[in-house]
Design a protein around this motif. Structure first.
Motif, short mmCIF file in Angstrom:
data_model
loop_
_atom_site.label_atom_id
_atom_site.label_comp_id
_atom_site.label_asym_id
_atom_site.label_seq_id
_atom_site.Cartn_x
_atom_site.Cartn_y
_atom_site.Cartn_z
N ASP A 96 -1.76 -9.77 4.75
CA ASP A 96 -1.96 -8.92 3.38
C ASP A 96 -0.76 -9.26 2.53
OD1 ASP A 96 -2.37 -7.03 1.39
OD2 ASP A 96 -2.33 -5.43 2.68
N ALA A 97 -1.16 -9.48 1.25
CA ALA A 97 -0.20 -10.10 0.47
C ALA A 97 0.60 -9.09 -0.33
CB ALA A 97 -0.79 -11.13 -0.55
N LEU A 98 0.27 -7.91 -0.17
CA LEU A 98 0.81 -6.73 -1.18
C LEU A 98 1.80 -5.89 0.09
CD1 LEU A 98 -2.08 -5.78 -3.51
CD2 LEU A 98 0.03 -6.97 -4.12
N PRO A 99 2.65 -5.16 -0.59
CA PRO A 99 3.46 -4.33 0.34
C PRO A 99 2.56 -3.19 0.69
CG PRO A 99 4.17 -4.09 -2.15
CD PRO A 99 3.18 -5.41 -2.01
N MET A 100 3.19 -2.55 1.60
CA MET A 100 2.45 -1.35 2.23
C MET A 100 2.19 -0.25 1.20
SD MET A 100 4.04 -0.46 5.89
CE MET A 100 5.46 -0.47 5.38
N GLY A 101 1.36 0.63 1.09
CA GLY A 101 1.11 1.52 -0.07
C GLY A 101 0.57 1.19 -1.34
N ALA A 102 0.36 -0.08 -1.31
CA ALA A 102 0.00 -0.85 -2.88
C ALA A 102 -1.52 -0.39 -3.01
CB ALA A 102 0.39 -2.26 -2.81
N ALA A 103 -2.28 -0.27 -1.86
CA ALA A 103 -3.51 0.11 -2.00
C ALA A 103 -3.99 1.53 -2.63
CB ALA A 103 -4.23 -0.04 -0.73
N SER A 114 -3.44 5.38 -0.95
CA SER A 114 -2.84 5.34 0.12
C SER A 114 -1.80 6.38 0.32
CB SER A 114 -2.17 4.07 0.23
OG SER A 114 -1.35 3.72 -1.01
N TYR A 115 -1.80 7.47 -0.84
CA TYR A 115 -0.57 8.17 -0.98
C TYR A 115 -0.74 9.21 0.48
CZ TYR A 115 2.28 11.97 -2.32
OH TYR A 115 3.45 12.98 -2.62
#
Lengths: 719, 338
Positions: A237-244, A247-248
């Protein structure tokens, strides 16, 4: 010039090198292909053998079968195993200590360094931040291949069994919760790392591992973990955790846990204010402070003072430098306060406390009780107890104090401290009588051997050094003396050689001329008519020449050192005397020696020889004796030469006591000897030379140095 | 046959076969040698990229940006950093290690300004090019030294205008996370205050607090502010740790979203979506990494000039958190595409 190496030689040499290289490559290939199967035996893997493990960050310790990392560093690793293992599995029980991190196992790792993801390899483990089982690859950067929610969830302080397997380019991990629920995930990494070491890793939390097992893995093992499903190709995954989006909720709970874990009581009391509490009313208090000592008792300190916490319960293992919040019962004592039954919670780490530099006199007032201080003192005494505790007794000005350090490793490192050294120590100052034994005003509890610096070694003027220096000076003096005597010997040798040369010169010129003159005068005498007036004059001249010739021969004999070199002093004197009295049968010569014979330094024996020759010559020429006694007596620390005759004697005040006696006195003075002459007209003459000799140990020393000594024994001489 | 003649015949035969072997082996042997020589190609130059820490949403995009350019230019990257973003000594040790390993160049994001001066000077003295990312060190750029900075003045202005906007130009604020050891942080703070005073005179700065090294410390400082400090309508948190610490304290006291939090440096993303964090002034570390590697390439080819590049910051809000621009800044894909 034509080279000795032809093209043919080079070709064959090249072919030989290529063959050897080919063999080597084949050997390595065969070895690695065998080794890639995985560990031959997992029997040798043990957490207990800490030398087999290499730490990269973290604070690792092995206690009761559990390997523990108490640090919340991001990316602490503990590695082991060879780099060529390929297909194998590692499994262990894993427990996360904190609420906001991950911990797990590493497989196929190489090139490890300290750093967050500073290794090449694969890691799988449990993350309580988002309640997932994670699997990914590190290449000095993290690629997360999978993060699967764990059933029922990931709880801190709970053991999970994690198994991580690598076979070919397939990787599978499973985590089994205490209730038996298993979560699994597997991926295929097409450009996989083919081999490497295994290890333990934690990120942003402390963690514990136990029952670590390594086993060779094969396809059946992989199938057993993946249920025969082909693992999907890994896509990071290219994005950091919580970026989706959305996801809050997923992250809010761990965020909530994290913030609650570090929530501090803003109404905590300064430590110094505890002294103002009522001594009669039990008080429950909350304090904040930094840990300054963890053993034998927990000490914390805030800007107002320090405090000992006894009977504490800590939620996590504590380190020096941890900021903690402690809630407990305040307990007041004469000189200090303590906290009992305290609940201690770690707030954050890495808060260094700098020691306050105080003198022993200042610390003795009790004003620095339970505080981290730095004190200097001179080490008077060391006392080691069987329980691996070292107690140092130190003095500074008028105050004595104790410094206490515990633990075998710490004691081992401080055992070499020398008494009378001046030390600078950093530790927690306590006035508690359990440590001071009520003998000193305070004691210093040292966290580690690193808290002791030697400011100044013990004074140089110790007994050992004085003895060593005395020996050194003596050796230096002996060396100087030996040099002096060697030089003297060389000088004497040079004098003797010069005398020998002079004797040769005199023999070849003066003596030969006298002999020639004698022959010529004899011939003229023979030719002259008997009764001629010239005859008496010729005879007088012949006698004068003969006398001069004799005198020259005697002088030559005296100058030549060979006589003394080839035989002993007494023998040389006897030879000389017998030569002198040769033809004078009326003089009886007696030679004697008393005392134990020993070597006499060349300078002394030469002087005695010269004085003896002079005395003998005087006796033969002037005293007309019937007996001539020569004696050489070896005394305790001297040697004595006596030449005695029964001749006409003389008065010491008369003109006879002229140049010859004066010369003998000068010679005697040159070697520190005393010359005594006992004589009177018609009473004979006795001459005695008393020459002191060096002490016996020096003689031994010189003999060891192979310095030639002359022995007075007949026919022997040392060189 | 005569013995001597037999020997000569054997010798001639041996020479003949040897010569034939030579003729047949010479060509393959030299071909083999040529192939072996061709196989020994030179290793690509290695560039050390050392951020303040790594594995975070702030610094991994720098890895991705630098790696993308490095792949194009034929460089390898050594990416490593201290495990804590306040461990200056560990960062200096990594720089020294990179120097000892003979890496071709060093790209570094200093944790603190002053302690980094001597290490950087000693690298430059050895002729190794350096690109400093994120903060100025105080000495001017040159052929071997370049700076790639986030435009902190613009960042301060951006934060001030956001605060002015959400407070409608009235209220009081606290500024937390002031770090006097880092020039870039001080630039943020000055710019923020100057802009507030100039453009929003109705907003007062009620509290200023120095930054602390960890999130829990920042959390505690914010807790004290909320319990004991004056009432504030918004908080400007000037660092990643202070942003998170303040957010935690706001959640703890039920003030998240009530007291507006404008933070700096990207970290927690979900609270931005919910409004718990009003906005974050992001450093475009992806672009900073790309530019730094490009400057390094120029310096290594002797084309280095005294360069200071400033990369504009971006304000991340609830409205744009899923935009392509934000996603590009957050891109952590440092690995080569398959």
């Amino acid at each position: 010039m034509k080279s000795i190496f032809t093209r043919r030689h080079l070709i064959f040499a090249g072919a030989a090198v290529a063959a050897i290289a080919l063999l080597a490559v084949c050997g390595v290939f065969v070895f690695r292909s065998i080794a890639r199967r995985g560990p031959f035996s997992a029997q040798g893997i043990s957490l207990a053998r800490q030398d087999d493990w290499q730490a990269f960050g973290g604070t690792w310790q092995y206690i009761d079968g559990v390997m523990q990392n108490n640090s919340d560093e991001r990316g602490a690793k503990l590695m082991s195993g060879p780099t060529h293992w390929a297909n194998y599995s590692i499994e262990a029980d894993v427990l996360l200590l904190g609420q906001y991190g991950d911990a797990g196992l590493i497989i196929r790792a190489t090139d490890e360094e300290e750093g967050v993801d500073a290794y090449h390899g694969y890691m799988a483990g449990l993350r309580d931040l988002d309640n997932t089982l994670i699997l990914g690859r590190a290449d000095y950067g993290w690629r997360e291949y999978a993060a699967k929610p764990v059933t029922p969830r990931v709880y801190a302080q709970q053991w999970y069994h994690v198994k991580f397997l690598a076979y070919g380019c397939d990787f599978a991990v499973s985590a089994t919760a205490p209730g038996g629920e298993t979560t699994s995930v597997a991926v295929e990494d097409p450009d996989c790392l083919s081999a490497g070491r295994f290890g333990l890793k934690s990120y942003n939390t402390g963690a514990e591992w136990r029952n670590v097992e390594i086993r060779p893995a094969n396809r059946q093992d992989l199938v057993a973990m993946t249920a025969a499903n082909r693992p999907p190709i890994a896509t990071p995954d290219a994005l950091p955790m919580g970026a989706a989006p959305g996801s809050y909720d997923h992250y809010f709970e761990p965020i909530q846990r994290d913030l609650l874990a570090h929530r501090a009581d803003v109404n905590s009391q300064p430590i110094s204010s505890l002294r103002l509490l009522s001594p009669d009313v039990p008080a429950s208090v909350t304090i904040h402070g930094v840990v300054t000592l963890t053993s034998p008792v927990l000490f914390v300190q805030d800007p107002t003072g320090g405090l000992a916490i006894t009977d504490s319960h800590a939620h996590a293992p504590l380190q020096i430098g941890d900021e903690v919040e402690a809630k407990g019962d305040a307990e007041l004592h004469d000189f200090s306060s303590r906290l009992r039954n305290a609940d201690v919670r770690l707030l954050w780490s890495h808060t260094p406390v700098l020691p306050v530099a105080v003198t022993a006199a200042q610390a003795a007032t009790g004003a620095f009780d339970a505080e981290y201080v730095q004190i200097e003192g001179r080490l008077e005494h060391k006392d080691e107890t069987p329980a691996h505790t070292l107690v140092l007794t130190l003095d500074d000005a008028s105050q004595s104090f104790l410094a206490i350090v515990s633990g075998a490793a710490q004691v081992e490192r401080l055992r070499a401290l020398k008494e009378k050294s001046r030390l600078r120590l950093r530790g927690v100052c306590v006035v508690d009588s359990r440590y001071t034994r009520d003998l000193t005003a305070f004691a210093l509890l040292l966290p580690s051997f690193n808290d002791v610096d030697v400011v100044e070694g013990p004074p140089w003027w110790s007994t050992g050094h004085i003895v060593a220096m005395t020996i050194g000076v003596l050796l230096l003096a002996l060396t100087g003396l030996s040099c002096y005597i060697l030089i003297e010997r060389w000088r004497m040798q040079a004098v003797l050689e010069e005398r020998g040369r002079l004797a040769h010169e005199m023999h070849d010129t003066l003596a030969q001329s006298f002999a020639g003159l004698g022959f010529q005068l004899e011939a003229i005498r023979d030719e002259a008519n008997e009764g001629s007036n010239i005859v008496p004059q010729l005879e007088l001249a012949r006698d004068m020449v003969r006398s001069s010739h004799e005198e020259a021969r005697r002088s030559i004999a005296m100058l030549r050192p060979q006589a003394l070199e080839s035989v002993g002093l007494l023998q040389a004197l006897e030879n000389f005397t017998r030569h002198m009295v040769n033809g004078t049968s009326s003089i009886a010569v007696r030679v004697s020696s008393e005392g134990s014979e020993r070597a006499i330094p060349l300078r002394i024996s030469d002087t005695l020889m010269r004085i003896g020759q002079e005395a003998v010559a005087n006796a033969v020429r002037h005293a007309r004796p019937s007996h001539l006694d020569i004696a050489l007596n070896y005394l305790h620390s001297a040697v004595e030469l006596v030449v005695e005759d029964d001749g006409c004697g003389f008065s010491l005040t008369s003109e006879l006591a002229g140049f010859g006696i004066s010369g003998m006195h000068k010679r005697a003075d040159s070697i520190g000897a005393t010359l005594t002459i006992r004589t009177a007209p018609d009473k004979g003459t006795a001459l005695c030379v008393h020459a002191p000799t060096p002490p016996s140990f020096l003689r031994l020393f010189w003999q060891r140095l192979h310095i030639p000594w002359r022995k007075s024994s007949h026919g022997s001489a040392h060189r | 046959m005569h013995t001597g003649m037999r020997s000569l015949a054997w010798g001639a035969a041996l020479r003949h076969w040897t010569r034939r072997a030579e003729n047949r082996l010479t060509l393959p042997f030299f071909l083999l040698a040529l192939l072996a020589g061709a196989g020994c190609k030179r290793d690509p130059p290695v560039i050390a990229v050392i951020p303040r820490t790594c594995g975070t949403a702030l610094w991994e995009p720098e890895h991705a940006g630098a790696a993308a350019v490095a792949r194009q230019r034929g460089f390898e990257i050594y990416w490593n950093a201290p495990m804590r973003d306040d461990d200056t000594q560990a960062q200096i040790a990594l720089i020294e290690k990179s120097l000892q390993r003979g890496y071709a160049g060093i790209i570094v994001s200093p944790i603190e300004t002053l302690p980094m001066r001597t290490p950087i000077q000693s690298i430059l003295a050895r002729g190794v090019p350096v690109v400093v990312v994120g903060t100025e060190l105080g000495f001017p750029p040159g052929p071997k030294l370049s700076y790639v900075l986030s435009d902190e003045r613009a960042a301060g202005e951006m934060a001030a205008r956001r605060i002015g906007s959400v407070l409608s130009g009235k209220g009081s604020i606290a500024i937390l996370g002031i770090n006097p050891q880092l020039t870039s942080n001080l630039d943020r703070e000055r710019s923020l205050e100057v802009t507030l005073a100039r453009e929003f005179p109705g907003i007062q700065v009620a509290v200023r607090q120095f930054g602390l090294s960890s999130v829990p410390q920042e959390q505690e400082a914010a807790e004290e502010l909320l319990v004991k400090g004056p009432k504030v309508d918004a908080i400007a948190a000037l660092s990643l740790a202070s942003t998170r610490g303040v957010y935690y304290a706001l959640v703890e006291f039920g003030k998240a979203g009530v007291i507006k939090l404008v933070g700096f440096d990207q970290d927690l993303l979900p609270p931005v979506r919910t409004g718990g964090i009003d906005s974050v002034v992001m450093q475009n570390t992806y672009q900073m990494g790309s530019l730094a590697m490009d400057l390094m390439d120029r310096a290594l080819h002797g084309k280095g000039t005294a360069t200071v590049l400033e990369v504009p910051p971006v304000l991340m809000t609830r409205e744009n958190v899923d935009s392509a621009q934000i996603r590009q800044i957050l891109n952590m894909a440092w690995w080569p595409p398959r």
